[in-house]
Design a protein around this motif. Structure first.
Motif, PDB file in Angstrom:
ATOM      1  N   LEU A  52       6.590  -0.975  19.313  1.00  0.00           N
ATOM      2  CA  LEU A  52       6.176   0.295  18.731  1.00  0.00           C
ATOM      3  C   LEU A  52       6.895   0.427  17.395  1.00  0.00           C
ATOM      4  CD1 LEU A  52       4.553   2.888  19.372  1.00  0.00           C
ATOM      5  CD2 LEU A  52       6.678   3.854  20.245  1.00  0.00           C
ATOM      6  N   ASP A  53       6.119   0.557  16.326  1.00  0.00           N
ATOM      7  CA  ASP A  53       6.681   0.715  14.988  1.00  0.00           C
ATOM      8  C   ASP A  53       6.440   2.160  14.560  1.00  0.00           C
ATOM      9  OD1 ASP A  53       7.886   0.083  12.606  1.00  0.00           O
ATOM     10  OD2 ASP A  53       6.316  -1.272  11.916  1.00  0.00           O
ATOM     11  N   ILE A  54       7.512   2.873  14.274  1.00  0.00           N
ATOM     12  CA  ILE A  54       7.433   4.286  13.889  1.00  0.00           C
ATOM     13  C   ILE A  54       7.886   4.378  12.437  1.00  0.00           C
ATOM     14  CG2 ILE A  54       8.217   6.629  14.400  1.00  0.00           C
ATOM     15  CD1 ILE A  54       8.928   5.467  17.255  1.00  0.00           C
ATOM     16  N   VAL A  55       6.945   4.701  11.549  1.00  0.00           N
ATOM     17  CA  VAL A  55       7.206   4.725  10.114  1.00  0.00           C
ATOM     18  C   VAL A  55       7.037   6.154   9.610  1.00  0.00           C
ATOM     19  CG1 VAL A  55       6.562   3.762   7.875  1.00  0.00           C
ATOM     20  CG2 VAL A  55       6.327   2.371   9.938  1.00  0.00           C
ATOM     21  N   GLU A  56       8.015   6.618   8.845  1.00  0.00           N
ATOM     22  CA  GLU A  56       7.961   7.976   8.303  1.00  0.00           C
ATOM     23  C   GLU A  56       7.569   7.943   6.832  1.00  0.00           C
ATOM     24  OE1 GLU A  56      11.190  10.630   9.227  1.00  0.00           O
ATOM     25  OE2 GLU A  56      11.665   9.465  11.018  1.00  0.00           O
ATOM     26  N   TRP A  57       6.646   8.856   6.480  1.00  0.00           N
ATOM     27  CA  TRP A  57       6.145   9.003   5.120  1.00  0.00           C
ATOM     28  C   TRP A  57       6.341  10.438   4.670  1.00  0.00           C
ATOM     29  CZ3 TRP A  57       4.812   4.555   2.906  1.00  0.00           C
ATOM     30  CH2 TRP A  57       4.464   3.494   3.731  1.00  0.00           C
ATOM     31  N   ARG A  58       6.585  10.627   3.395  1.00  0.00           N
ATOM     32  CA  ARG A  58       6.774  11.958   2.843  1.00  0.00           C
ATOM     33  C   ARG A  58       5.513  12.811   3.014  1.00  0.00           C
ATOM     34  NH1 ARG A  58       8.005  10.829  -2.603  1.00  0.00           N
ATOM     35  NH2 ARG A  58       5.782  10.677  -2.835  1.00  0.00           N
ATOM     36  N   LEU A  59       4.342  12.218   2.714  1.00  0.00           N
ATOM     37  CA  LEU A  59       3.074  12.951   2.740  1.00  0.00           C
ATOM     38  C   LEU A  59       1.966  12.107   3.371  1.00  0.00           C
ATOM     39  CD1 LEU A  59       3.096  14.146  -0.988  1.00  0.00           C
ATOM     40  CD2 LEU A  59       3.602  15.567   1.028  1.00  0.00           C
ATOM     41  N   PRO A  60       0.932  12.731   3.911  1.00  0.00           N
ATOM     42  CA  PRO A  60      -0.207  11.959   4.412  1.00  0.00           C
ATOM     43  C   PRO A  60      -0.822  11.054   3.335  1.00  0.00           C
ATOM     44  CG  PRO A  60      -0.383  14.239   5.137  1.00  0.00           C
ATOM     45  CD  PRO A  60       0.769  14.171   4.158  1.00  0.00           C
ATOM     46  N   ALA A  61      -0.828  11.529   2.088  1.00  0.00           N
ATOM     47  CA  ALA A  61      -1.383  10.723   0.993  1.00  0.00           C
ATOM     48  C   ALA A  61      -0.568   9.446   0.767  1.00  0.00           C
ATOM     49  CB  ALA A  61      -1.456  11.549  -0.284  1.00  0.00           C
ATOM     50  N   ASP A  62       0.741   9.501   0.991  1.00  0.00           N
ATOM     51  CA  ASP A  62       1.589   8.313   0.851  1.00  0.00           C
ATOM     52  C   ASP A  62       1.221   7.268   1.901  1.00  0.00           C
ATOM     53  OD1 ASP A  62       3.042   9.503  -1.266  1.00  0.00           O
ATOM     54  OD2 ASP A  62       4.436  10.424   0.155  1.00  0.00           O
ATOM     55  N   PHE A  63       1.010   7.721   3.119  1.00  0.00           N
ATOM     56  CA  PHE A  63       0.599   6.823   4.204  1.00  0.00           C
ATOM     57  C   PHE A  63      -0.771   6.232   3.881  1.00  0.00           C
ATOM     58  CE2 PHE A  63      -1.389   6.729   8.637  1.00  0.00           C
ATOM     59  CZ  PHE A  63      -1.071   5.404   8.833  1.00  0.00           C
ATOM     60  N   ALA A  64      -1.709   7.052   3.438  1.00  0.00           N
ATOM     61  CA  ALA A  64      -3.050   6.574   3.103  1.00  0.00           C
ATOM     62  C   ALA A  64      -3.002   5.532   1.985  1.00  0.00           C
ATOM     63  CB  ALA A  64      -3.944   7.747   2.709  1.00  0.00           C
ATOM     64  N   ALA A  65      -2.194   5.778   0.971  1.00  0.00           N
ATOM     65  CA  ALA A  65      -2.061   4.825  -0.133  1.00  0.00           C
ATOM     66  C   ALA A  65      -1.465   3.510   0.361  1.00  0.00           C
ATOM     67  CB  ALA A  65      -1.209   5.424  -1.242  1.00  0.00           C
ATOM     68  N   SER A  66      -0.517   3.583   1.261  1.00  0.00           N
ATOM     69  CA  SER A  66       0.093   2.374   1.807  1.00  0.00           C
ATOM     70  C   SER A  66      -0.936   1.548   2.575  1.00  0.00           C
ATOM     71  CB  SER A  66       1.259   2.739   2.731  1.00  0.00           C
ATOM     72  OG  SER A  66       1.765   1.583   3.355  1.00  0.00           O
ATOM     73  N   ARG A  67      -1.779   2.214   3.320  1.00  0.00           N
ATOM     74  CA  ARG A  67      -2.801   1.494   4.101  1.00  0.00           C
ATOM     75  C   ARG A  67      -3.752   0.733   3.192  1.00  0.00           C
ATOM     76  NH1 ARG A  67      -4.887   4.364   9.421  1.00  0.00           N
ATOM     77  NH2 ARG A  67      -5.345   2.194   9.772  1.00  0.00           N
ATOM     78  N   THR A  68      -4.055   1.279   2.020  1.00  0.00           N
ATOM     79  CA  THR A  68      -4.970   0.570   1.121  1.00  0.00           C
ATOM     80  C   THR A  68      -4.331  -0.694   0.550  1.00  0.00           C
ATOM     81  OG1 THR A  68      -4.344   1.820  -0.866  1.00  0.00           O
ATOM     82  CG2 THR A  68      -6.146   2.718   0.472  1.00  0.00           C
ATOM     83  N   LYS A  69      -3.000  -0.719   0.481  1.00  0.00           N
ATOM     84  CA  LYS A  69      -2.306  -1.903  -0.038  1.00  0.00           C
ATOM     85  C   LYS A  69      -2.226  -3.016   0.993  1.00  0.00           C
ATOM     86  CE  LYS A  69       0.511   0.382  -3.500  1.00  0.00           C
ATOM     87  NZ  LYS A  69       1.864   0.522  -4.050  1.00  0.00           N
ATOM     88  N   GLY A  70      -2.201  -2.654   2.280  1.00  0.00           N
ATOM     89  CA  GLY A  70      -2.123  -3.669   3.326  1.00  0.00           C
ATOM     90  C   GLY A  70      -0.922  -4.572   3.158  1.00  0.00           C
ATOM     91  N   GLY A  71      -1.123  -5.851   3.436  1.00  0.00           N
ATOM     92  CA  GLY A  71      -0.046  -6.838   3.324  1.00  0.00           C
ATOM     93  C   GLY A  71      -0.018  -7.465   1.942  1.00  0.00           C
ATOM     94  N   ASN A  72       0.250  -6.658   0.936  1.00  0.00           N
ATOM     95  CA  ASN A  72       0.161  -7.128  -0.445  1.00  0.00           C
ATOM     96  C   ASN A  72       1.396  -7.861  -0.962  1.00  0.00           C
ATOM     97  OD1 ASN A  72       1.665  -4.692  -0.452  1.00  0.00           O
ATOM     98  ND2 ASN A  72       1.186  -4.343  -2.598  1.00  0.00           N
ATOM     99  N   LEU A  73       2.471  -7.872  -0.207  1.00  0.00           N
ATOM    100  CA  LEU A  73       3.698  -8.537  -0.654  1.00  0.00           C
ATOM    101  C   LEU A  73       4.188  -9.517   0.413  1.00  0.00           C
ATOM    102  CD1 LEU A  73       5.529  -5.463  -2.237  1.00  0.00           C
ATOM    103  CD2 LEU A  73       4.381  -7.328  -3.433  1.00  0.00           C
ATOM    104  N   PRO A  74       4.929 -10.554   0.001  1.00  0.00           N
ATOM    105  CA  PRO A  74       5.338 -11.614   0.936  1.00  0.00           C
ATOM    106  C   PRO A  74       6.107 -11.128   2.166  1.00  0.00           C
ATOM    107  CG  PRO A  74       5.762 -12.300  -1.310  1.00  0.00           C
ATOM    108  CD  PRO A  74       5.353 -10.855  -1.367  1.00  0.00           C
TER     109      PRO A  74
END
Length: 95
Positions: A52-74
């Motif tokens: 279970l991975d529990i990740v905290e984000w400041r705002l829902p928009a921050d989480f949404a933006a992260s999802r669009t990036k996916g696995g973009n870094l090594p």
């Protein structure tokens, strides 16, 4: 203050547990460097190869933006590559 919480449940083969834990630091470092609004994360080991991975984000928009990036870094890619099965993903609010 409220924060957005991403809750992801996934499975990893037991023989890859050490690799998963070793890859975690790189994933967190990439999130800190590349994901606005990332506040932190906790990884919980459950029975039968589930996590279970529990990740905290400041705002829902921050989480949404992260999802669009996916696995973009090594570091993120290395962690994601060890996941055998995604069980569920949910979004909630920490109050």
């Amino acid at each position: 203050m409220t924060t957005t919480v991403e809750i992801t449940r996934f499975r990893v083969s037991p023989e890859h547990t050490a690799e998963l834990l070793a890859a975690r630091g790189g994933m967190i470092a990439d999130f800190q460097a590349d994901r606005d609004g990332f506040l932190g994360a906790k990884l919980v080991q459950l029975p039968d190869g589930e996590w279970l991975d529990i990740v905290e984000w400041r705002l829902p928009a921050d989480f949404a933006a992260s999802r669009t990036k996916g696995g973009n870094l090594p570091g993120i890619q290395a962690f994601f590559a060890l996941i055998d099965e995604l069980v569920s993903t949910e979004e909630g609010t920490l109050r």
